[in-house]
Design a protein around this motif. Structure first.
Motif, mmCIF file in Angstrom:
data_model
loop_
_atom_site.group_PDB
_atom_site.id
_atom_site.type_symbol
_atom_site.label_atom_id
_atom_site.label_comp_id
_atom_site.label_asym_id
_atom_site.label_seq_id
_atom_site.Cartn_x
_atom_site.Cartn_y
_atom_site.Cartn_z
ATOM 1 N N UNK A 117 0.836 -1.193 0.000
ATOM 2 C CA UNK A 117 0.000 0.000 0.000
ATOM 3 C C UNK A 117 0.878 1.252 0.000
ATOM 4 N N UNK A 118 0.633 2.142 -0.947
ATOM 5 C CA UNK A 118 1.396 3.380 -1.026
ATOM 6 C C UNK A 118 2.689 3.271 -1.794
ATOM 7 N N UNK A 119 3.016 2.085 -2.293
ATOM 8 C CA UNK A 119 4.236 1.908 -3.079
ATOM 9 C C UNK A 119 3.989 2.291 -4.539
ATOM 10 N N UNK A 120 5.040 2.779 -5.167
ATOM 11 C CA UNK A 120 5.002 3.052 -6.609
ATOM 12 C C UNK A 120 5.863 2.000 -7.295
ATOM 13 N N UNK A 125 13.047 0.116 -3.976
ATOM 14 C CA UNK A 125 12.711 -0.030 -2.563
ATOM 15 C C UNK A 125 13.175 1.155 -1.755
ATOM 16 N N UNK A 126 14.392 1.641 -2.032
ATOM 17 C CA UNK A 126 14.944 2.799 -1.323
ATOM 18 C C UNK A 126 14.053 4.022 -1.526
ATOM 19 N N UNK A 127 13.667 4.269 -2.772
ATOM 20 C CA UNK A 127 12.850 5.447 -3.071
ATOM 21 C C UNK A 127 11.464 5.346 -2.431
ATOM 22 N N UNK A 128 10.921 4.143 -2.378
ATOM 23 C CA UNK A 128 9.603 3.979 -1.766
ATOM 24 C C UNK A 128 9.643 4.182 -0.256
ATOM 25 N N UNK A 129 10.755 3.846 0.388
ATOM 26 C CA UNK A 129 10.885 4.116 1.823
ATOM 27 C C UNK A 129 10.811 5.615 2.077
ATOM 28 N N UNK A 130 11.533 6.397 1.298
ATOM 29 C CA UNK A 130 11.505 7.850 1.469
ATOM 30 C C UNK A 130 10.145 8.436 1.088
ATOM 31 N N UNK A 158 19.730 -6.878 -0.632
ATOM 32 C CA UNK A 158 20.341 -7.088 -1.949
ATOM 33 C C UNK A 158 19.556 -6.414 -3.069
ATOM 34 N N UNK A 159 18.260 -6.171 -2.812
ATOM 35 C CA UNK A 159 17.393 -5.653 -3.882
ATOM 36 C C UNK A 159 16.837 -4.271 -3.559
ATOM 37 N N UNK A 160 17.454 -3.561 -2.607
ATOM 38 C CA UNK A 160 16.886 -2.301 -2.156
ATOM 39 C C UNK A 160 16.897 -1.240 -3.253
ATOM 40 N N UNK A 161 17.802 -1.364 -4.229
ATOM 41 C CA UNK A 161 17.856 -0.395 -5.333
ATOM 42 C C UNK A 161 17.250 -0.954 -6.617
ATOM 43 N N UNK A 162 16.433 -2.008 -6.477
ATOM 44 C CA UNK A 162 15.701 -2.598 -7.599
ATOM 45 C C UNK A 162 14.265 -2.095 -7.571
ATOM 46 N N UNK A 163 13.663 -1.742 -8.733
ATOM 47 C CA UNK A 163 12.246 -1.340 -8.743
ATOM 48 C C UNK A 163 11.368 -2.414 -8.100
ATOM 49 N N UNK A 164 10.424 -2.005 -7.265
ATOM 50 C CA UNK A 164 9.636 -2.971 -6.488
ATOM 51 C C UNK A 164 8.697 -3.790 -7.372
ATOM 52 N N UNK A 165 8.486 -3.369 -8.618
ATOM 53 C CA UNK A 165 7.648 -4.169 -9.514
ATOM 54 C C UNK A 165 8.299 -5.512 -9.824
ATOM 55 N N UNK A 166 9.604 -5.625 -9.581
ATOM 56 C CA UNK A 166 10.309 -6.880 -9.813
ATOM 57 C C UNK A 166 10.414 -7.730 -8.547
ATOM 58 N N UNK A 167 9.853 -7.255 -7.442
ATOM 59 C CA UNK A 167 9.882 -8.021 -6.189
ATOM 60 C C UNK A 167 8.868 -9.161 -6.244
ATOM 61 N N UNK A 169 6.010 -11.432 -4.187
ATOM 62 C CA UNK A 169 4.992 -10.972 -3.238
ATOM 63 C C UNK A 169 5.529 -10.986 -1.817
ATOM 64 N N UNK A 170 6.380 -11.977 -1.503
ATOM 65 C CA UNK A 170 6.959 -12.032 -0.170
ATOM 66 C C UNK A 170 7.887 -10.870 0.106
ATOM 67 N N UNK A 171 8.749 -10.526 -0.848
ATOM 68 C CA UNK A 171 9.646 -9.388 -0.693
ATOM 69 C C UNK A 171 8.863 -8.086 -0.587
ATOM 70 N N UNK A 172 7.815 -7.985 -1.394
ATOM 71 C CA UNK A 172 6.979 -6.785 -1.417
ATOM 72 C C UNK A 172 6.380 -6.527 -0.042
ATOM 73 N N UNK A 173 5.782 -7.573 0.526
ATOM 74 C CA UNK A 173 5.087 -7.380 1.802
ATOM 75 C C UNK A 173 6.081 -7.210 2.946
ATOM 76 N N UNK A 174 7.239 -7.830 2.863
ATOM 77 C CA UNK A 174 8.262 -7.623 3.891
ATOM 78 C C UNK A 174 8.659 -6.151 3.965
ATOM 79 N N UNK A 175 8.957 -5.575 2.797
ATOM 80 C CA UNK A 175 9.372 -4.173 2.785
ATOM 81 C C UNK A 175 8.216 -3.263 3.182
ATOM 82 N N UNK A 176 7.006 -3.574 2.711
ATOM 83 C CA UNK A 176 5.848 -2.739 3.027
ATOM 84 C C UNK A 176 5.585 -2.703 4.527
#
Length: 423
Positions: A117-120, A125-130, A158-167, A169-176
């Motif tokens: 929710x709220x991710x672009x 991942x880094x940009x979405x945190x900010x 390892x994937x913090x500078x990768x666009x989250x569209x490539x995550x 579902x598990x990685x997505x929800x972990x970061x979210x």
């Protein structure tokens, strides 16, 4: 936790018109916009529509909801699918507007209503945190101070500078979840999103929410179908049914009320007329029932509950050599056990039987029981299929992990650990 309410809900309702966007009239749509957005009055169209109680064109997703949430409280909202839980959280998160009612609140809200929710998707991942921190009104320095902790919790370094569209579902929800929980909102709203995580991730998330509520004094709104997590994490809970609040109180009491209402079971069958009862010329059933052995008759059956099966049948053949077997199956028809009485000779008449399934034996899940009648230890004379069905709920004490426990049985065998003294 203080007694000061951080959220107050008064007469909250949400009405939907099915199958149509807007009112169907440009004039009415403009009138509604003017009343609700400019004059800040109640929607005149829905006030009229809401009086059509029997109309199939309208649906009350929520109706006259009233409650307060105290500062630092972990508060659960439970109910069946379609009860209105997610609608209520979306209104509190300002994703949708209520049809009527008042919401008063204070503090910063962060909502985790679905994965990311709220991710672009195009941002890393880094940009979405900010980005999420900015939405919460935090400065760049405040976000930077939490950044390493967020990344470490999420496990996606390892994937913090990768666009989250490539995550995944598990990685997505972990970061979210890491973003939602670590950017210090005053109120954290979580809607069943933890269901997609693995066991390790669930344990970390529930532990983090517990610390946020009990140690840091943050308010948690939690929606989940994991009743054990609700009981252990939350102070109070509210039960929704078809958009209406049916109970609010201590979490354990509300969970017991909910579970006792949803347990799909057939714990008793009885036949008074032998001619109409299941059976044949040799055997006719009179009754069969499963009795939970517990002090509180309203409490749901859980893994600790002892179950006593009692049955009666008419033996219609004199001097028959008879044995009776009890078959317990999972809902997917896998046999858990087959136990039998000793073969013995019986006269004609009514015969009673019983069998006890001890507590701390079955795992949580759905089960059914069948009874077999055997003559001369080898000849089946009657089989009463699926005469009893029941649900066993989970129970865990002093444990923060709520993943599915493996196995069909869950015996409470002792396991001990002994330190080995060093030489």
């Amino acid at each position: 936790m203080t007694n000061d309410p951080v959220i107050e809900i008064r007469n909250l309702s949400k009405l939907y018109r099915l199958g149509t966007i807007g009112t169907g009239s440009l004039r009415q749509d403009v009138q509604r916009w003017w009343y609700t957005n400019v004059l800040k009055k109640e929607d005149p169209f829905f006030k009229v529509a809401g009086n059509q109680e029997n109309s199939h064109d309208f649906l009350w997703a929520l109706r006259d909801i009233n409650f307060d949430i105290r500062e630092g409280e972990a508060f659960a909202i439970i109910g069946r699918n379609g009860a209105g839980k997610s609608t209520l959280l979306k209104i509190l998160s300002k994703v949708i507007r209520p049809t009527q009612g008042v919401i008063r609140g204070r503090g910063r809200i962060n909502s985790l209503l679905e994965i990311g929710t709220g991710f672009h998707d195009e941002l890393t991942g880094r940009e979405n945190i900010y980005l999420n921190g900015h939405f919460l009104g935090m400065t760049r320095n405040e976000i930077r101070g939490k950044f390493d902790e967020i990344v470490d919790f999420s496990g996606v370094e390892q994937f913090i500078d990768t666009p989250v569209k490539r995550y995944s579902s598990g990685m997505y929800v972990r970061l979210a979840f890491a973003v939602a929980a670590h950017l210090e909102p005053d109120i954290l709203i979580v809607d069943e999103v933890l269901a997609v995580g693995d066991a390790e991730f669930q344990k970390k998330c529930l532990g983090k929410m517990n610390d946020a509520s009990r140690k840091e004094g943050r308010t948690i709104l939690f929606v989940s179908h994991n009743m054990q997590a609700v009981s252990n994490l939350c102070h109070r809970a509210m039960l929704l049914q078809k958009g209406m609040m049916t109970m609010i109180g201590p979490a354990t009491q509300v969970v017991n009320r909910y579970l006792s209402g949803i347990q799909q079971h057939q714990l008793m069958q009885q036949w008074n007329d032998p001619n109409m009862a299941p059976g044949n010329a040799m055997i006719r059933m009179k009754s069969v029932q499963l009795i939970p052995v517990q002090d509180d008759v309203t409490a749901p059956i859980d893994i600790r509950t002892t179950l006593r099966l009692e049955f009666e049948f008419w033996n219609q053949e004199e001097g028959i050599d008879l044995a009776t077997g009890i078959h317990l199956f999972t809902q997917s028809s896998e046999c858990i056990f087959d136990v039998s009485s000793k073969s013995a000779t019986y006269s004609k008449g009514l015969i009673k039987g019983n069998c006890t399934i001890p507590g701390n034996f079955l795992n949580d899940g759905s089960y059914y029981i069948s009874i077999i009648f055997v003559r001369d230890t080898s000849v089946e004379i009657f089989y009463l299929n699926e005469c009893i069905s029941f649900e066993v709920e989970d129970y865990r004490e002093n444990m923060n992990w709520y993943g599915k426990w493996m196995g069909y049985v869950r015996p409470n065998f002792p396991v001990t650990l002994t330190p080995v003294p060093s030489l």
